[in-house]
Write a protein that holds these residues in place. Structure first.
Motif, PDB file in Angstrom:
ATOM      1  N   TRP A 190     -42.848 -43.009  -1.383  1.00 62.57           N
ATOM      2  CA  TRP A 190     -43.019 -41.555  -1.226  1.00 62.57           C
ATOM      3  C   TRP A 190     -44.274 -41.292  -0.415  1.00 62.57           C
TER       4      TRP A 190
ATOM      5  N   ILE B 225     -44.816 -35.556   0.582  1.00 57.98           N
ATOM      6  CA  ILE B 225     -43.826 -35.352  -0.482  1.00 57.98           C
ATOM      7  C   ILE B 225     -44.513 -35.258  -1.834  1.00 57.98           C
TER       8      ILE B 225
ATOM      9  N   ARG C 205     -40.994 -28.398   2.995  1.00 57.76           N
ATOM     10  CA  ARG C 205     -40.121 -29.445   2.425  1.00 57.76           C
ATOM     11  C   ARG C 205     -38.763 -29.450   3.105  1.00 57.76           C
ATOM     12  N   LEU C 206     -38.239 -28.284   3.438  1.00 56.71           N
ATOM     13  CA  LEU C 206     -36.951 -28.213   4.128  1.00 56.71           C
ATOM     14  C   LEU C 206     -37.056 -28.789   5.539  1.00 56.71           C
TER      15      LEU C 206
ATOM     16  N   TRP D  95     -39.371 -30.982   6.516  1.00 56.01           N
ATOM     17  CA  TRP D  95     -39.656 -32.414   6.347  1.00 56.01           C
ATOM     18  C   TRP D  95     -38.393 -33.173   5.931  1.00 56.01           C
ATOM     19  N   GLY D  96     -37.487 -32.481   5.296  1.00 54.24           N
ATOM     20  CA  GLY D  96     -36.215 -33.094   4.934  1.00 54.24           C
ATOM     21  C   GLY D  96     -35.332 -33.365   6.136  1.00 54.24           C
ATOM     22  N   CYS D  97     -35.681 -32.776   7.270  1.00 51.83           N
ATOM     23  CA  CYS D  97     -34.923 -32.993   8.514  1.00 51.83           C
ATOM     24  C   CYS D  97     -35.611 -33.977   9.449  1.00 51.83           C
TER      25      CYS D  97
ATOM     26  N   ALA E 282     -37.706 -38.909   2.529  1.00 49.24           N
ATOM     27  CA  ALA E 282     -37.808 -37.451   2.451  1.00 49.24           C
ATOM     28  C   ALA E 282     -36.600 -36.757   3.053  1.00 49.24           C
ATOM     29  N   ARG E 283     -35.853 -37.442   3.912  1.00 49.63           N
ATOM     30  CA  ARG E 283     -34.805 -36.783   4.687  1.00 49.63           C
ATOM     31  C   ARG E 283     -33.540 -36.541   3.856  1.00 49.63           C
ATOM     32  N   PHE E 284     -32.845 -35.463   4.207  1.00 49.51           N
ATOM     33  CA  PHE E 284     -31.671 -35.039   3.458  1.00 49.51           C
ATOM     34  C   PHE E 284     -30.417 -35.847   3.792  1.00 49.51           C
TER      35      PHE E 284
ATOM     36  N   HIS F 204     -34.384 -41.707  -3.493  1.00 50.12           N
ATOM     37  CA  HIS F 204     -33.680 -40.977  -4.543  1.00 50.12           C
ATOM     38  C   HIS F 204     -32.377 -41.678  -4.917  1.00 50.12           C
TER      39      HIS F 204
END
Length: 224
Positions: free
Chosen positions: A11, A15, A55-56, A58-60, A66-68, A96
């Motif tokens: 992490w 994050i 966070r949104l 960074w999720g990309c 961290a990415r979705f 995750h």
């Protein structure tokens, strides 16, 4: 091998910082609303807005964990993951787990709804309202306020489930999830059977994510 096993980054610091700030902010937002400290509530709400937006983003564009997209890909392995849990064949996951993915998405969705409705909410006398409430009618603003109040109960329930899951992992599966979220690292021996992806921070992407989140937060705070 003697001494401590090599530890690898799971992490990144962004994050972890966002996670623990959210842990602090949620009860503060609840308390300031309950006690009627609405200026503090607005300030904390805008801070949460910036963090969720970061966070949104960074999720990309962030680190692999961290990415979705990798998270979505893991949802398909949920049945086999649950089967391993039932068979006591649990093994740590880099990033995750499929269950954690569902938790992350549910919490982010609830937080997004909470923040959005707060921005447009209007209170009964119309005095304490969200910074974007001027864009909607009084009736619509009141509807946003009602959703805001109801959604917080849903958010609290999701947080309760999240904490319960962490406790189950700790005391039943003997898996310490809190420590890696503090240090960011785990022993590499936890992932001996897993091909690990590259998981490093790219500074330019980090700067861009921070800049966009901060600029949007300031724009909303100074709207009108």
């Amino acid at each position: 091998m003697t001494g401590n096993p090599a530890r690898i980054l799971v992490w990144d610091w962004a994050i972890r910082l966002v996670h623990w700030l959210m842990v602090i902010l949620v009860p503060l937002l609840w308390w300031t609303a309950e006690e009627g400290h609405m200026e503090w509530h607005k300030g904390f709400g805008l801070t949460m807005f910036g963090m969720v937006l970061f966070r949104l983003i960074w999720g990309c564009i962030g680190t692999w964990t961290a990415r979705f997209i990798p998270m979505v890909q893991r949802i398909g392995s949920l049945p086999s993951y649950l089967a391993k849990l039932r068979a006591q064949g649990y093994h740590p996951t880099f990033g995750h787990s499929p269950l954690a993915v569902l938790s992350v998405f549910a919490l982010l969705l609830a937080l997004t709804v909470q923040i959005t409705t707060g921005l447009f909410s209007v209170d009964v006398d119309g005095l304490e309202s969200g910074p974007l409430s001027v864009l909607v009618s009084f009736e619509t603003g009141r509807q946003f306020a009602e959703i805001h109040e109801f959604n917080f109960n849903l958010l609290a329930a999701l947080i309760g489930l999240h904490i319960t899951a962490i406790a189950i992992y700790r005391f039943v599966l003997k898996e310490k999830l809190v420590r890696p979220m503090l240090s960011g690292r785990r022993p590499s021996s936890d992932f001996t059977n897993e091909q690990l992806p590259e998981n490093r921070i790219r500074p330019i992407r980090m700067i861009a994510a921070i800049f966009i989140a901060l600029a949007c937060t300031l724009a909303v705070a100074n709207f009108g």
